[in-house]
Design a protein around this motif. Structure first.
Motif, mmCIF file in Angstrom:
data_model
loop_
_atom_site.group_PDB
_atom_site.id
_atom_site.type_symbol
_atom_site.label_atom_id
_atom_site.label_comp_id
_atom_site.label_asym_id
_atom_site.label_seq_id
_atom_site.Cartn_x
_atom_site.Cartn_y
_atom_site.Cartn_z
ATOM 1 N N PRO A 9 78.571 16.810 -97.594
ATOM 2 C CA PRO A 9 79.286 17.971 -97.043
ATOM 3 C C PRO A 9 80.542 17.553 -96.293
ATOM 4 N N LEU A 10 81.516 17.027 -97.007
ATOM 5 C CA LEU A 10 82.746 16.542 -96.391
ATOM 6 C C LEU A 10 83.937 17.332 -96.917
ATOM 7 N N ALA A 11 84.807 17.731 -95.997
ATOM 8 C CA ALA A 11 86.040 18.407 -96.385
ATOM 9 C C ALA A 11 87.062 17.386 -96.858
ATOM 10 N N ASP A 12 88.083 17.885 -97.534
ATOM 11 C CA ASP A 12 89.152 16.987 -97.968
ATOM 12 C C ASP A 12 89.811 16.334 -96.761
ATOM 13 N N GLY A 13 90.234 15.085 -96.940
ATOM 14 C CA GLY A 13 90.945 14.423 -95.858
ATOM 15 C C GLY A 13 90.690 12.927 -95.844
ATOM 16 N N THR A 14 91.265 12.261 -94.837
ATOM 17 C CA THR A 14 91.096 10.825 -94.642
ATOM 18 C C THR A 14 90.079 10.594 -93.535
ATOM 19 N N TYR A 15 89.145 9.690 -93.774
ATOM 20 C CA TYR A 15 88.090 9.372 -92.819
ATOM 21 C C TYR A 15 88.097 7.869 -92.545
ATOM 22 N N GLN A 16 87.740 7.509 -91.303
ATOM 23 C CA GLN A 16 87.411 6.118 -91.036
ATOM 24 C C GLN A 16 85.924 5.979 -91.348
ATOM 25 N N CYS A 17 85.614 5.056 -92.221
ATOM 26 C CA CYS A 17 84.239 4.888 -92.678
ATOM 27 C C CYS A 17 83.640 3.634 -92.059
ATOM 28 N N LEU A 18 82.460 3.790 -91.470
ATOM 29 C CA LEU A 18 81.694 2.660 -90.943
ATOM 30 C C LEU A 18 80.462 2.494 -91.819
ATOM 31 N N LEU A 19 80.359 1.345 -92.472
ATOM 32 C CA LEU A 19 79.225 1.050 -93.358
ATOM 33 C C LEU A 19 78.385 -0.048 -92.714
ATOM 34 N N GLU A 20 77.110 0.283 -92.450
ATOM 35 C CA GLU A 20 76.192 -0.667 -91.806
ATOM 36 C C GLU A 20 75.118 -1.078 -92.806
ATOM 37 N N LEU A 21 74.956 -2.386 -92.989
ATOM 38 C CA LEU A 21 73.957 -2.935 -93.906
ATOM 39 C C LEU A 21 73.043 -3.885 -93.150
ATOM 40 N N GLN A 22 71.747 -3.859 -93.522
ATOM 41 C CA GLN A 22 70.788 -4.803 -92.937
ATOM 42 C C GLN A 22 69.898 -5.378 -94.033
ATOM 43 N N TRP A 23 69.611 -6.681 -93.885
ATOM 44 C CA TRP A 23 68.619 -7.361 -94.712
ATOM 45 C C TRP A 23 67.526 -7.854 -93.770
ATOM 46 N N PHE A 24 66.314 -7.408 -94.010
ATOM 47 C CA PHE A 24 65.213 -7.745 -93.105
ATOM 48 C C PHE A 24 64.663 -9.138 -93.432
ATOM 49 N N GLU A 25 63.971 -9.704 -92.438
ATOM 50 C CA GLU A 25 63.304 -10.985 -92.644
ATOM 51 C C GLU A 25 62.099 -10.763 -93.549
ATOM 52 N N LYS A 26 62.054 -11.539 -94.628
ATOM 53 C CA LYS A 26 60.988 -11.386 -95.606
ATOM 54 C C LYS A 26 60.557 -12.757 -96.100
ATOM 55 N N GLN A 27 59.308 -12.782 -96.523
ATOM 56 C CA GLN A 27 58.809 -14.013 -97.134
ATOM 57 C C GLN A 27 59.584 -14.283 -98.430
ATOM 58 N N ASN A 28 59.852 -15.552 -98.693
ATOM 59 C CA ASN A 28 60.597 -15.987 -99.875
ATOM 60 C C ASN A 28 62.071 -15.575 -99.819
ATOM 61 N N ARG A 29 62.550 -15.194 -98.637
ATOM 62 C CA ARG A 29 63.982 -14.926 -98.465
ATOM 63 C C ARG A 29 64.491 -15.884 -97.408
ATOM 64 N N ASN A 30 65.554 -16.603 -97.696
ATOM 65 C CA ASN A 30 66.002 -17.643 -96.775
ATOM 66 C C ASN A 30 67.144 -17.169 -95.860
ATOM 67 N N PHE A 31 67.257 -15.841 -95.693
ATOM 68 C CA PHE A 31 68.247 -15.314 -94.762
ATOM 69 C C PHE A 31 67.811 -13.924 -94.314
ATOM 70 N N TYR A 32 68.382 -13.463 -93.230
ATOM 71 C CA TYR A 32 68.305 -12.064 -92.838
ATOM 72 C C TYR A 32 69.425 -11.810 -91.830
ATOM 73 N N GLY A 33 69.757 -10.518 -91.625
ATOM 74 C CA GLY A 33 70.818 -10.201 -90.687
ATOM 75 C C GLY A 33 71.426 -8.842 -90.984
ATOM 76 N N LYS A 34 72.563 -8.587 -90.360
ATOM 77 C CA LYS A 34 73.221 -7.293 -90.534
ATOM 78 C C LYS A 34 74.735 -7.494 -90.504
ATOM 79 N N ALA A 35 75.421 -6.541 -91.140
ATOM 80 C CA ALA A 35 76.878 -6.610 -91.216
ATOM 81 C C ALA A 35 77.443 -5.190 -91.149
ATOM 82 N N GLN A 36 78.634 -5.081 -90.568
ATOM 83 C CA GLN A 36 79.331 -3.802 -90.477
ATOM 84 C C GLN A 36 80.691 -3.925 -91.160
ATOM 85 N N TYR A 37 81.046 -2.876 -91.891
ATOM 86 C CA TYR A 37 82.320 -2.840 -92.600
ATOM 87 C C TYR A 37 83.054 -1.570 -92.182
#
Length: 390
Positions: A86-114
């Motif tokens: 539900p977005l009107a036309d226009g320019t937006y500043q977009c914040l994208l947040e991603l997370q990878w959880f700690e899991k067995q057989n995964r050698n990394f975890y963390g979060k990043a913002q774009y």
């Protein structure tokens, strides 16, 4: 990477907190911050198609999109790719947040913002007030999300060349259906905005109009319905009919211009025979009966196009309410306004009388879109379809 349609966009994290496993099986932390690392990546979305896809070697466990304008949050959603936004036309500043959880057989975890700028461009949306109507009624077409470079055109079998007006971010078309249009018939209508076209089939329903046999003093009829009267209308009134102010002056429903006046809805469009004439003419408005001298009020806000005496209609006022929508007031004993005045709903513009072609004190009240007269009753009861905010 973000993918939208056939395009891919590379984005870098503005900041991140990352833990990764080394050969010793221990986790080590690294952080980073790169403010404004992306700027405008040229990504334009259509909210109806949902969000861009996130391409990663390993899919994130958590995704959140936040859209802001002038540092105010407009919308925040956990990703559900394909959902309408539900977005009107226009320019937006977009914040994208991603997370990878700690899991067995995964050698990394963390979060990043774009963070990056994102353009929203909804496809044109076309609406019509009704697909079924009666002769003498008004249809309204509205269009939303029309860009400046997207031309709007209207093709119709209704024998009327409509104009397109801008109301904020909306486009508006008034389409009158004349009482001369054939009933029990379907008329085609195509509305186009840019590369989007909608086809409508307008069904004009049957309506039985009243027939009136009017008797009037032959001297009055001869003095007011003659070649000189017709010439006066052609010279003074006809040039005003196509005038269209690009601004919408009216607000909400229209008011009955004479307080306590007696109105018969069947007046509009009736076939009238005068003094047993072999041919009829159509009555293009309502006759509102009231005593002479009672104030006549402007039915809504507008610009006075005409205020003068006419042979046929007596003291006459025409008000342009915007978009070619006009109200007409006949037979007044005196006038209280002049051409060029801006009037407000309820302003007194004259007094009830019986001047011109008239059998007694009353106000003849009409509404038209350009040269086509439409039934005033819906304007008094509901206002203009699709456009009323009150």
């Amino acid at each position: 990477m973000l993918q939208y349609g056939s395009n891919r966009y590379e984005v870098r994290p503005g900041n991140y907190q990352w833990k990764y496993q080394k050969i010793d099986k221990k986790y080590y932390e690294t952080t980073g911050q790169q403010p404004d690392s992306n700027g405008d990546i040229g990504l334009t979305i259509n909210p109806a198609d949902g969000l861009p896809s996130i391409l990663a070697v390993e899919e994130p466990d958590f995704v959140r999109w936040t859209f802001l304008q002038e540092e105010q949050e407009i919308l925040s959603v956990d990703e559900t790719t394909g959902d309408t936004l539900p977005l009107a036309d226009g320019t937006y500043q977009c914040l994208l947040e991603l997370q990878w959880f700690e899991k067995q057989n995964r050698n990394f975890y963390g979060k990043a913002q774009y963070t990056f700028d994102l353009q929203v461009d909804n496809p044109p949306e076309i609406n019509i007030s009704s697909l079924k109507t009666y002769p003498g009624e008004l249809l309204v077409i509205t269009l939303n999300h029309v860009n400046a470079d997207e031309e709007v055109t209207v093709e119709t079998e209704l024998d009327f060349k409509p104009n397109v007006f801008s109301q904020g971010t909306e486009k508006v078309v008034l389409l009158p259906v004349s009482y001369y249009h054939e009933s029990n018939k379907t008329y085609s209508l195509r509305v186009t905005a840019g590369n989007v076209s909608n086809d409508f089939q307008i069904e004009v329903l049957d309506k039985e109009f009243a027939i009136q046999h009017l008797t009037i003093d032959p001297k009055i009829a001869a003095a007011t319905r003659n070649d000189e009267s017709a010439r006066e209308v052609k010279e003074k009134i006809d040039p005003l009919r196509p005038l269209c102010d690009g601004e919408k002056y009216w607000e909400g429903t229209f008011i009955q211009p004479v307080d306590g006046g007696r109105v018969r809805p069947a007046d509009f469009g009736k076939r009238r025979y005068v003094n047993n004439a072999p041919t009829s003419y159509r009555h293009n408005g309502l006759d509102i009966a009231q005593n002479q001298g009672v104030p006549v009020k402007a039915a809504n806000h507008g610009r006075v196009l005409f205020a003068d005496y006419m042979i046929g209609t007596g003291n006459t006022v025409i008000i342009e309410h915007g978009y070619g929508l006009k109200s007409w007031y006949y037979h007044m004993v005196s006038l209280n306004t002049k051409a060029g005045d801006m009037v407000q709903k309820g302003d007194v513009i004259g007094l009830v009388g019986s001047t011109g072609f008239s059998t007694g004190p009353h106000l003849h009240f009409s509404i038209s879109v350009n040269e086509v007269y439409v039934n005033p009753m819906p304007f008094l009861e509901e206002g203009v379809p699709l456009l009323e905010k009150e």
